[in-house]
Design a protein around this motif. Sequence first.
Motif, mmCIF file in Angstrom:
data_model
loop_
_atom_site.group_PDB
_atom_site.id
_atom_site.type_symbol
_atom_site.label_atom_id
_atom_site.label_comp_id
_atom_site.label_asym_id
_atom_site.label_seq_id
_atom_site.Cartn_x
_atom_site.Cartn_y
_atom_site.Cartn_z
ATOM 1 N N THR A 312 0.849 -1.199 0.000
ATOM 2 C CA THR A 312 0.000 0.000 0.000
ATOM 3 C C THR A 312 0.881 1.243 0.000
ATOM 4 O O THR A 312 1.883 1.287 0.712
ATOM 5 C CB THR A 312 -0.915 0.024 1.240
ATOM 6 O OG1 THR A 312 -1.724 -1.148 1.258
ATOM 7 C CG2 THR A 312 -1.810 1.258 1.233
ATOM 8 N N VAL A 313 0.501 2.234 -0.790
ATOM 9 C CA VAL A 313 1.189 3.517 -0.771
ATOM 10 C C VAL A 313 0.181 4.605 -0.435
ATOM 11 O O VAL A 313 -0.933 4.633 -0.960
ATOM 12 C CB VAL A 313 1.879 3.816 -2.120
ATOM 13 C CG1 VAL A 313 0.885 3.871 -3.270
ATOM 14 C CG2 VAL A 313 2.667 5.131 -2.047
ATOM 15 N N VAL A 448 2.208 6.499 -9.807
ATOM 16 C CA VAL A 448 1.203 5.621 -9.195
ATOM 17 C C VAL A 448 1.067 4.338 -10.012
ATOM 18 O O VAL A 448 0.984 3.231 -9.460
ATOM 19 C CB VAL A 448 -0.157 6.345 -9.077
ATOM 20 C CG1 VAL A 448 -1.233 5.390 -8.574
ATOM 21 C CG2 VAL A 448 -0.034 7.544 -8.138
ATOM 22 N N GLU A 458 -2.490 -0.999 -3.746
ATOM 23 C CA GLU A 458 -3.410 -0.164 -2.971
ATOM 24 C C GLU A 458 -2.829 1.238 -2.843
ATOM 25 O O GLU A 458 -1.656 1.399 -2.490
ATOM 26 C CB GLU A 458 -3.627 -0.764 -1.583
ATOM 27 C CG GLU A 458 -4.264 -2.139 -1.582
ATOM 28 C CD GLU A 458 -5.719 -2.089 -2.009
ATOM 29 O OE1 GLU A 458 -6.382 -1.063 -1.725
ATOM 30 O OE2 GLU A 458 -6.191 -3.046 -2.642
ATOM 31 N N SER A 459 -3.621 2.255 -3.143
ATOM 32 C CA SER A 459 -3.145 3.637 -3.051
ATOM 33 C C SER A 459 -4.192 4.506 -2.366
ATOM 34 O O SER A 459 -5.393 4.239 -2.439
ATOM 35 C CB SER A 459 -2.818 4.203 -4.441
ATOM 36 O OG SER A 459 -3.945 4.124 -5.287
ATOM 37 N N ILE A 479 -6.585 7.138 -8.078
ATOM 38 C CA ILE A 479 -6.478 6.704 -6.685
ATOM 39 C C ILE A 479 -7.884 6.635 -6.121
ATOM 40 O O ILE A 479 -8.623 7.626 -6.147
ATOM 41 C CB ILE A 479 -5.604 7.670 -5.864
ATOM 42 C CG1 ILE A 479 -4.160 7.641 -6.385
ATOM 43 C CG2 ILE A 479 -5.641 7.313 -4.382
ATOM 44 C CD1 ILE A 479 -3.248 8.644 -5.707
#
Length: 633
Positions: A312-313, A448, A458-459, A479
Motif C-alpha cells: 500500500t502507498v 502511481v 493499494e493507493s 487513486i
Amino acid sequence: MAWILKNARRYPLLATTLLVAVLGVVLWAGGWPSAVQWLFSGFALIVAAMQAHEMVRDIMRGHWGLDILAVTAIVATVLVNEYVASLVIVLMLTGGEALEDYAAGRAKRELNALLEKSPQSAHRVLPDGSIEEIPATEVAVGDTLLLRPAEIVPVDGVLLGEELPEGGGVFDESSLTGESMPVQRLAGDAVSSGAVNGQAAVQIRASATAENSQYQRIVALVAEASESKAPVVRLADRYAVPFTLFALAVAGAAWAISGDPVRFAEVLVVATPCPLLIAAPVAFMGGMSRAARNGVIVKGGGVLEQLSRARTVVFDKTGTLTHGTPSLAEVRPEPGFEADEVLVLAASAEQYSSHVLAASIMQAAQDRGLALRPAESAREVATHGVVATIDGRTVTIGKLSFVRDAAPDAVATPLSGGQLSIAVAVDGRFAGSIVASDSLRGNAAATVRELARLGVRESMILTGDAWPTAEHVAAQLDITRVQAECMPEDKVIAVRELTARPVIMVGDGVNDAPVLAAADVGIAMGARGSTAASESADVVIMVDDISRAARAVHIGQETMRIALQSIWIGIAFSVVLMLIAAFGVIPATVGAGLQEVVDLVAILNALRAIGSRRDRAWSVPAAPASPVAELAR
C-alpha cells in the motif's frame, strides 16, 4: 610492509592463521610432518573453542546460528587427521571478516563517496577584494564566497552576477540528485552545497550555514544509513537451522552407510555456511549504495526489505502529488472590503507563517505593488492558520473552520476543480476569500501506475485539504481511497488502520513527520521538505521528483531478490558438494578449497545489487502538468 602491519592489526586472527600456515610449510620442508599436524590441529581446536564459546552465548540468548557447522567441521577434521583441511576451514572463517569488509566497502562506495566529499573549506571574499580561506563551518549567512574551477560548493548559496561567465555557471549536481548531466545556473539562482563548480570561477552569497546546508543534511542521513544494521541475521536465520540439520543428517548418513568417519568430516567441510553470513549483508549494503547514487537515501537494510514487500502507498497531496507552489487565482472580497485591502492584510499576516502558501500570498501582494505591513503581534496555529494584529486590526487567515471561530459569518466560496479557498477575517468580520491553485506533478500519475506494476496496488491520499479538491486530484491519478480534512493525528490513525501491509507513506512537510514515522516505510521528499520530515522518514528523496519513490521500491525489490538469490546459490552449491562428498569423491582439503570458491561466487553475485550507472537514466515518464490541485494548510 606498512600495509601488512596495518591489516595484521585489523585482522589479528587472520594474521595468526596465515603465520601458522607459513610456519607449517617451513616445518614440513624441514622434515617434521608430525610437528605440522600438532601445530595445525592445536591451532584449529583453539579457534574452534573460541567459536564454540560465542556459539554457546548466542544459544543462551535464544539465537541458533550457523557456527555449529563450522565448529563441528573443525573438530571432525582434527579427529580424522585431516589437519590441513582443519586449517583451511579456520582460514575460511577468519578470512571471512576481511572478505566481508572488502565486499561491503565495495558495496558502500557511493555512501562513502558522499561522506568523503563533504566540503571542508571555503574561500571568503573580503570587502577589500582579497580572498581568505576559512573552514566551511565558519561561513556565515550573507558571506560572499569564491568558487574556483572544479571546487565543491561549501554551503547553500545564491549565484552572483559579478564576473559570471556568459550563459551562467555550470555545476555537477550528481552527488545530490543522481543525474550525471551538468546543470546551468543563472545569476540569482540557488546553488546547493555539495555541487561541483564547472571550469569557470564564480561567486555565491551564502544563504545558509554549513550545518543547515543541503549537503550536510545528506551527510548526516548517509552516516545514519551506514551505521544501520541490515536484517542479515533474520535473513540468515530463516535458513540456518534447516541447513544445519540437513548437513548433519547427510554427514551422519554418509558415515553410517560407509562406516568411515572421514566421510562425516568431508561432508561438513563443504557445508561451511559463509555465503549465508556474508552474501546477504553485501547485497543490502550494495542496494543502499545504489539508492544513494540515484538521489535516494535509505536508512538501513531493513527498509529495503520492507520496500520490497510493500503493498500500500499513501500520499500527502500538497508538495507531494502537486508541486506545492501555488499561484493566486483571484481575491473575492466581501461587501465593505476592497480586494487589495484583503490581500495586503492577508499577506502581512502571512509574513509570520512558515507554510509554503504564505510565500505565494506575499508574492502576489508584491506583484500588485502592495507594501506589506508589520504586525504588532502574530501567532501561527500549525496546520490551521495565522492570527495577527496589524495597524490595530485583528486579522485571521487560514482554513474556513479556523477563521469561522473568529468570524461566525464566514462562508465557503464556490470553487472549480483544483482550486483552494483561503478564508480571511478582520476584527471578527468575514472579509473574503483568496483563491489559489496548484498544479499536479507531471509524472505523478505515471508514478502511481509504476508502483502498481511493482506490486504496490493499494493507493490512498491523506490530506488536510477539502474533500472536493482531494477527490478531484485522486480522480486524476486513479487513486480510489481518499481521506481529506485530516489533522496530523488523523493521518496517523488512518495509516495504522490499513490492512494491506507493509504501508509506504510519501510526504514532505512538518505536519507529515508523525505519519511518516508511523508508516512501515516513511518516504520524505527531502529536497524541499522539512528537516523534521526527513528525520522521521526511513527514506529521503534528495531531489524534487516523486518518481524516485517508485525507484526506491524497485531498488528494494532488486536488492532483496539478489540477496536471496546469493543465499540460494551458496546453499545449492553446498548441497551438491555435500552429496558428492558423501560418496567419498571429494577429499576434505579439496572440499575446503571448493567451499571458498562457493563463497566467492555467492559474494560476487551479491555485489550485483550495486547496480550500474544506467540507473541514472531510470525514470517514470512525465505527463503534461495541469492545474488540478489546491494548497491548504
